[in-house]
Design an enzyme around this catalytic site. Structure first.
Site, PDB file in Angstrom:
ATOM      1  N   TYR A  19     -15.484   1.146   7.384  1.00  8.39           N
ATOM      2  CA  TYR A  19     -14.019   1.277   7.323  1.00  8.39           C
ATOM      3  C   TYR A  19     -13.381   0.805   8.618  1.00  8.39           C
ATOM      4  N   LYS A  41     -10.970  -2.439   9.601  1.00  7.64           N
ATOM      5  CA  LYS A  41      -9.640  -2.300  10.209  1.00  7.64           C
ATOM      6  C   LYS A  41      -9.574  -3.115  11.513  1.00  7.64           C
ATOM      7  N   GLY A  59       0.339   4.866  -1.759  1.00  8.00           N
ATOM      8  CA  GLY A  59      -0.605   5.810  -1.150  1.00  8.00           C
ATOM      9  C   GLY A  59       0.126   6.876  -0.350  1.00  8.00           C
ATOM     10  N   PHE A  60      -0.642   7.575   0.430  1.00  7.39           N
ATOM     11  CA  PHE A  60      -0.187   8.777   1.142  1.00  7.39           C
ATOM     12  C   PHE A  60       0.875   8.470   2.229  1.00  7.39           C
ATOM     13  N   GLY A  93     -23.375   8.138  11.244  1.00  5.51           N
ATOM     14  CA  GLY A  93     -22.503   7.471  12.226  1.00  5.51           C
ATOM     15  C   GLY A  93     -21.213   8.224  12.510  1.00  5.51           C
ATOM     16  N   GLY A  95       0.810  -1.226   0.000  1.00  8.79           N
ATOM     17  CA  GLY A  95       0.000   0.000   0.000  1.00  8.79           C
ATOM     18  C   GLY A  95       0.841   1.272   0.000  1.00  8.79           C
ATOM     19  N   ASN A  99     -13.180  20.566  13.651  1.00  9.11           N
ATOM     20  CA  ASN A  99     -13.018  20.751  12.203  1.00  9.11           C
ATOM     21  C   ASN A  99     -13.122  22.228  11.815  1.00  9.11           C
ATOM     22  N   THR A 119      -5.585   2.064  12.907  1.00 15.05           N
ATOM     23  CA  THR A 119      -6.093   3.429  13.063  1.00 15.05           C
ATOM     24  C   THR A 119      -6.733   3.647  14.427  1.00 15.05           C
ATOM     25  N   ASP A 120      -6.757   4.898  14.873  1.00 16.90           N
ATOM     26  CA  ASP A 120      -7.463   5.225  16.119  1.00 16.90           C
ATOM     27  C   ASP A 120      -8.966   4.998  15.984  1.00 16.90           C
ATOM     28  N   GLU A 121      -9.455   4.881  14.736  1.00 18.08           N
ATOM     29  CA  GLU A 121     -10.904   4.725  14.559  1.00 18.08           C
ATOM     30  C   GLU A 121     -11.410   3.383  15.064  1.00 18.08           C
ATOM     31  N   ARG A 163     -22.225  13.174   7.983  1.00 17.27           N
ATOM     32  CA  ARG A 163     -21.845  11.783   7.663  1.00 17.27           C
ATOM     33  C   ARG A 163     -22.627  10.875   8.616  1.00 17.27           C
TER      34      ARG A 163
HETATM   35  P1  NAD Z   1      -4.306   5.722   0.914  1.00 15.06           P
HETATM   36  O1  NAD Z   1      -5.724   5.502   0.566  1.00 15.06           O
HETATM   37  O2  NAD Z   1      -3.619   6.976   0.526  1.00 15.06           O
HETATM   38  O3  NAD Z   1      -3.413   4.531   0.319  1.00 15.06           O
HETATM   39  C1  NAD Z   1      -3.828   3.192   0.357  1.00 15.06           C
HETATM   40  C2  NAD Z   1      -2.934   2.421  -0.613  1.00 15.06           C
HETATM   41  O4  NAD Z   1      -3.283   1.026  -0.530  1.00 15.06           O
HETATM   42  C3  NAD Z   1      -3.112   2.839  -2.065  1.00 15.06           C
HETATM   43  O5  NAD Z   1      -1.841   3.017  -2.671  1.00 15.06           O
HETATM   44  C4  NAD Z   1      -3.853   1.653  -2.690  1.00 15.06           C
HETATM   45  O6  NAD Z   1      -3.554   1.460  -4.074  1.00 15.06           O
HETATM   46  C5  NAD Z   1      -3.352   0.495  -1.841  1.00 15.06           C
HETATM   47  N1  NAD Z   1      -4.261  -0.655  -1.822  1.00 15.06           N
HETATM   48  C6  NAD Z   1      -5.592  -0.637  -1.527  1.00 15.06           C
HETATM   49  N2  NAD Z   1      -6.084  -1.895  -1.630  1.00 15.06           N
HETATM   50  C7  NAD Z   1      -5.038  -2.694  -1.973  1.00 15.06           C
HETATM   51  C8  NAD Z   1      -4.915  -4.091  -2.198  1.00 15.06           C
HETATM   52  N3  NAD Z   1      -5.972  -4.925  -2.108  1.00 15.06           N
HETATM   53  N4  NAD Z   1      -3.699  -4.596  -2.509  1.00 15.06           N
HETATM   54  C9  NAD Z   1      -2.629  -3.769  -2.609  1.00 15.06           C
HETATM   55  N5  NAD Z   1      -2.691  -2.442  -2.424  1.00 15.06           N
HETATM   56  C10 NAD Z   1      -3.887  -1.906  -2.096  1.00 15.06           C
HETATM   57  O7  NAD Z   1      -4.203   5.474   2.484  1.00 15.06           O
HETATM   58  P2  NAD Z   1      -3.327   6.198   3.600  1.00 15.06           P
HETATM   59  O8  NAD Z   1      -4.055   7.370   4.084  1.00 15.06           O
HETATM   60  O9  NAD Z   1      -1.928   6.295   3.141  1.00 15.06           O
HETATM   61  O10 NAD Z   1      -3.426   5.082   4.740  1.00 15.06           O
HETATM   62  C11 NAD Z   1      -2.486   4.010   4.791  1.00 15.06           C
HETATM   63  C12 NAD Z   1      -2.846   3.109   5.949  1.00 15.06           C
HETATM   64  O11 NAD Z   1      -2.827   3.864   7.161  1.00 15.06           O
HETATM   65  C13 NAD Z   1      -4.234   2.484   5.861  1.00 15.06           C
HETATM   66  O12 NAD Z   1      -4.131   1.162   6.309  1.00 15.06           O
HETATM   67  C14 NAD Z   1      -5.093   3.323   6.807  1.00 15.06           C
HETATM   68  O13 NAD Z   1      -6.130   2.554   7.347  1.00 15.06           O
HETATM   69  C15 NAD Z   1      -4.068   3.706   7.848  1.00 15.06           C
HETATM   70  N6  NAD Z   1      -4.313   4.977   8.545  1.00 15.06           N
HETATM   71  C16 NAD Z   1      -4.555   6.120   7.838  1.00 15.06           C
HETATM   72  C17 NAD Z   1      -4.738   7.322   8.524  1.00 15.06           C
HETATM   73  C18 NAD Z   1      -5.040   8.627   7.789  1.00 15.06           C
HETATM   74  O14 NAD Z   1      -5.410   9.601   8.450  1.00 15.06           O
HETATM   75  N7  NAD Z   1      -4.877   8.694   6.483  1.00 15.06           N
HETATM   76  C19 NAD Z   1      -4.661   7.358   9.918  1.00 15.06           C
HETATM   77  C20 NAD Z   1      -4.413   6.163  10.611  1.00 15.06           C
HETATM   78  C21 NAD Z   1      -4.223   4.983   9.907  1.00 15.06           C
HETATM   79  O1  DAU Z   2      -8.423   8.889  12.560  1.00 16.85           O
HETATM   80  C1  DAU Z   2      -7.708   8.184  11.586  1.00 16.85           C
HETATM   81  C2  DAU Z   2      -8.500   8.146  10.319  1.00 16.85           C
HETATM   82  O2  DAU Z   2      -8.496   9.471   9.813  1.00 16.85           O
HETATM   83  C3  DAU Z   2      -7.945   7.179   9.289  1.00 16.85           C
HETATM   84  O3  DAU Z   2      -8.028   5.883   9.793  1.00 16.85           O
HETATM   85  C4  DAU Z   2      -8.712   7.290   7.980  1.00 16.85           C
HETATM   86  O4  DAU Z   2      -8.086   6.493   6.987  1.00 16.85           O
HETATM   87  C5  DAU Z   2      -8.700   8.741   7.527  1.00 16.85           C
HETATM   88  O5  DAU Z   2      -9.490   8.879   6.367  1.00 16.85           O
HETATM   89  C6  DAU Z   2      -9.210   9.656   8.620  1.00 16.85           C
HETATM   90  O6  DAU Z   2     -10.613   9.453   8.858  1.00 16.85           O
HETATM   91  P1  DAU Z   2     -11.634  10.674   9.139  1.00 16.85           P
HETATM   92  O7  DAU Z   2     -12.979  10.226   8.770  1.00 16.85           O
HETATM   93  O8  DAU Z   2     -11.448  11.244  10.495  1.00 16.85           O
HETATM   94  O9  DAU Z   2     -11.024  11.729   8.091  1.00 16.85           O
HETATM   95  P2  DAU Z   2     -11.718  12.687   7.045  1.00 16.85           P
HETATM   96  O10 DAU Z   2     -10.624  13.528   6.450  1.00 16.85           O
HETATM   97  O11 DAU Z   2     -12.609  11.976   6.113  1.00 16.85           O
HETATM   98  O12 DAU Z   2     -12.604  13.603   7.988  1.00 16.85           O
HETATM   99  C7  DAU Z   2     -12.027  14.372   9.021  1.00 16.85           C
HETATM  100  C8  DAU Z   2     -13.141  15.139   9.706  1.00 16.85           C
HETATM  101  O13 DAU Z   2     -13.655  16.102   8.794  1.00 16.85           O
HETATM  102  C9  DAU Z   2     -14.308  14.263  10.113  1.00 16.85           C
HETATM  103  O14 DAU Z   2     -14.875  14.775  11.308  1.00 16.85           O
HETATM  104  C10 DAU Z   2     -15.307  14.452   8.975  1.00 16.85           C
HETATM  105  C11 DAU Z   2     -15.056  15.895   8.538  1.00 16.85           C
HETATM  106  N1  DAU Z   2     -15.300  16.165   7.104  1.00 16.85           N
HETATM  107  C12 DAU Z   2     -14.672  15.387   6.196  1.00 16.85           C
HETATM  108  C13 DAU Z   2     -14.906  15.601   4.852  1.00 16.85           C
HETATM  109  C14 DAU Z   2     -14.221  14.704   3.825  1.00 16.85           C
HETATM  110  C15 DAU Z   2     -16.136  17.203   6.725  1.00 16.85           C
HETATM  111  O15 DAU Z   2     -16.677  17.929   7.570  1.00 16.85           O
HETATM  112  N2  DAU Z   2     -16.356  17.405   5.398  1.00 16.85           N
HETATM  113  C16 DAU Z   2     -15.789  16.622   4.437  1.00 16.85           C
HETATM  114  O16 DAU Z   2     -16.052  16.840   3.242  1.00 16.85           O
END
Ligand code: NAD
Ligand code: DAU
Length: 369
Positions: A176, A180, A7-8, A302, A4, A276, A152-154, A300
């Site tokens: 989601y 996880k 990704g980010f 839930g 993965g 937010n 994730t903390d979620e 959103r």
């Molecule tokens: P992202 O969506 O940017 O990247 C996910 C990557 O996984 C992508 O490159 C995608 O192509 C790859 N992927 C998805 N399904 C796949 C599969 N079946 N096989 C191989 N590759 C696959 O996600 P991110 O924000 O970089 O998050 C990375 C990890 O960290 C995730 O597991 C997410 O749950 C966790 N996480 C994210 C956050 C956040 O705030 N973004 C916070 C805590 C934990």
């Molecule tokens: O807490 C860790 C999680 O953070 C990760 O596990 C997830 O992968 C990541 O997507 C993120 O989840 P959130 O749902 O908290 O992130 P998101 O950026 O979608 O939303 C952050 C907050 O902003 C949440 O309270 C919802 C709100 N929001 C989000 C979007 C996309 C809005 O108000 N408007 C929006 O359009």
């Protein structure tokens, strides 16, 4: 083996790990809509990294291939997941495919290596642990093959007051976070049953350069840059503890290198919870854009109101967040302002269909924020 990592967060981890260590890294990524080869650009050409890096496009649920790749590795760090809560509400199937069957397939690959390299089961090696509880050190029955699950903390669900600790129960509320949590349970089961050397990390809300523009911060930054509305869910008073992406990546590295076998580690943000609304104000201020761009839209379903993590366990291993929110948001806003060539093509692709499904009706019903 880092899955993965197109990704980010995974791409940030790989870049920093290649720069800071002598590791050889195989990136495995399916390149879903969120996977972007541009995030890893240059690593296969840079003389400092090209001999220590390779990219394999694959689904982590392809178990035979994962077994082959694991045989050439000594650790798996699993970032691969569907990561956006709103998409999990619209279309959950892919979340379960990757979060359950994908994690299972990686665990089977890791187990095969663990056993091939002489690893025993936890009970044979005297260790038995639950994430968050003191765990037995990796014993002589360890194979040296480590599995890190990036979670994730979620998984804790919303916490109205106080801080989530690693020993707290998981109460996920979205498809989601349920996927996880399911992945985490499988990881813990393989530790308990097969003695696999596992570590779980639970990161807070992460932000920074190269985040797909469906998430709050990159969505609001890029929409504001184009003078488009910013769709704020509900009253905008949901609270998060924001974690800069390099701090998250480094926390996972510390857990990989020093985490206790069978343990879980929270990775909190800079310790200042922000609603937010405050995040949105910071973005608008950095860009010199007006509050009138913000629209209050239907919430959103839930929606978790608050997450907050206790980071004592990871701090005890030497990790500290380095980037305060003020610095991180300035860096992030500047990056999106300067890298339109990264996000503009994304907003014309799959993103546009998702945006319509998620926001068109919400924006029609929107009111002043
Ligand atoms: P992202 O969506 O940017 O990247 C996910 C990557 O996984 C992508 O490159 C995608 O192509 C790859 N992927 C998805 N399904 C796949 C599969 N079946 N096989 C191989 N590759 C696959 O996600 P991110 O924000 O970089 O998050 C990375 C990890 O960290 C995730 O597991 C997410 O749950 C966790 N996480 C994210 C956050 C956040 O705030 N973004 C916070 C805590 C934990
Ligand atoms: O807490 C860790 C999680 O953070 C990760 O596990 C997830 O992968 C990541 O997507 C993120 O989840 P959130 O749902 O908290 O992130 P998101 O950026 O979608 O939303 C952050 C907050 O902003 C949440 O309270 C919802 C709100 N929001 C989000 C979007 C996309 C809005 O108000 N408007 C929006 O359009």
């Amino acid at each position: 083996m880092v899955t993965g990592a197109a990704g980010f967060i995974g791409s940030t981890f790989v870049r920093r790990r290649l720069a800071a260590t002598d590791d050889h890294i195989t990136v495995v990524d399916k390149l879903t809509y969120a996977g972007n080869p541009a995030n890893l650009r240059g690593l296969d050409e840079d003389p400092a990294t090209r001999d220590r890096y390779r990219f394999v496009q694959a689904d982590i649920a392809d178990e035979p291939l994962m077994r082959e790749l694991a045989a050439e590795s000594d650790a798996i760090v699993n970032f691969a997941a569907e990561s956006h809560v709103d998409r999990s509400i619209l279309e959950p199937a892919a979340f379960l495919h990757t979060g359950v069957m994908g994690v299972y397939s990686l665990l089977e690959a890791a187990r095969a290596e663990h056993e091939r390299r002489g690893g025993g089961s936890s009970r044979e090696s005297g260790g038995s642990s639950t994430p968050g509880r003191p765990a037995a050190p990796v014993s002589s029955a360890s194979s040296g093959f480590r599995f890190v699950q990036v979670s994730t903390d979620e998984v804790y669900g919303p916490v109205p007051v106080g801080l989530s600790r690693e020993s707290d129960a998981m109460r996920p509320t979205s498809p989601y976070s349920a996927a996880k949590a399911a992945g985490e349970h499988l990881v813990s089961a393989y530790h308990e049953t097969h003695g696999l050397d596992t570590v779980i990390t639970r990161g807070a809300n992460t932000y920074g350069p190269r985040q797909y523009p469906e998430k709050l911060i990159p969505l609001f930054v890029t929409n504001a840059l184009d003078d488009e509305p910013l769709p704020m869910y509900g009253d905008g008073m949901q609270r998060r503890d924001w974690l800069f992406v390099s701090d998250h990546a480094d926390g996972i590295g510390v857990a990989l290198d020093h985490g206790e076998s069978g343990g879980a580690y929270n990775i909190p943000g800079d310790g200042v919870e922000r609603p937010n609304r405050a995040v949105t104000e910071a973005i608008l201020e950095a860009l010199g854009k007006p509050w009138s761009l913000v629209r209050r839209v239907p919430d959103r379903p839930g929606h978790d109101r608050r997450y907050a993590l206790d980071g004592t366990r990871l701090r005890a291993l030497g990790w500290q967040p380095q980037v305060a929110f003020e610095e991180g948001i300035a860096t992030t806003v500047a990056w999106y302002a300067q890298n339109r060539d990264w996000w503009e093509p994304i907003k014309r692709g799959d993103w546009a269909d998702f945006y319509r499904a998620q926001y068109a009706w919400r924006l029609e019903q929107s009111v002043e924020a």
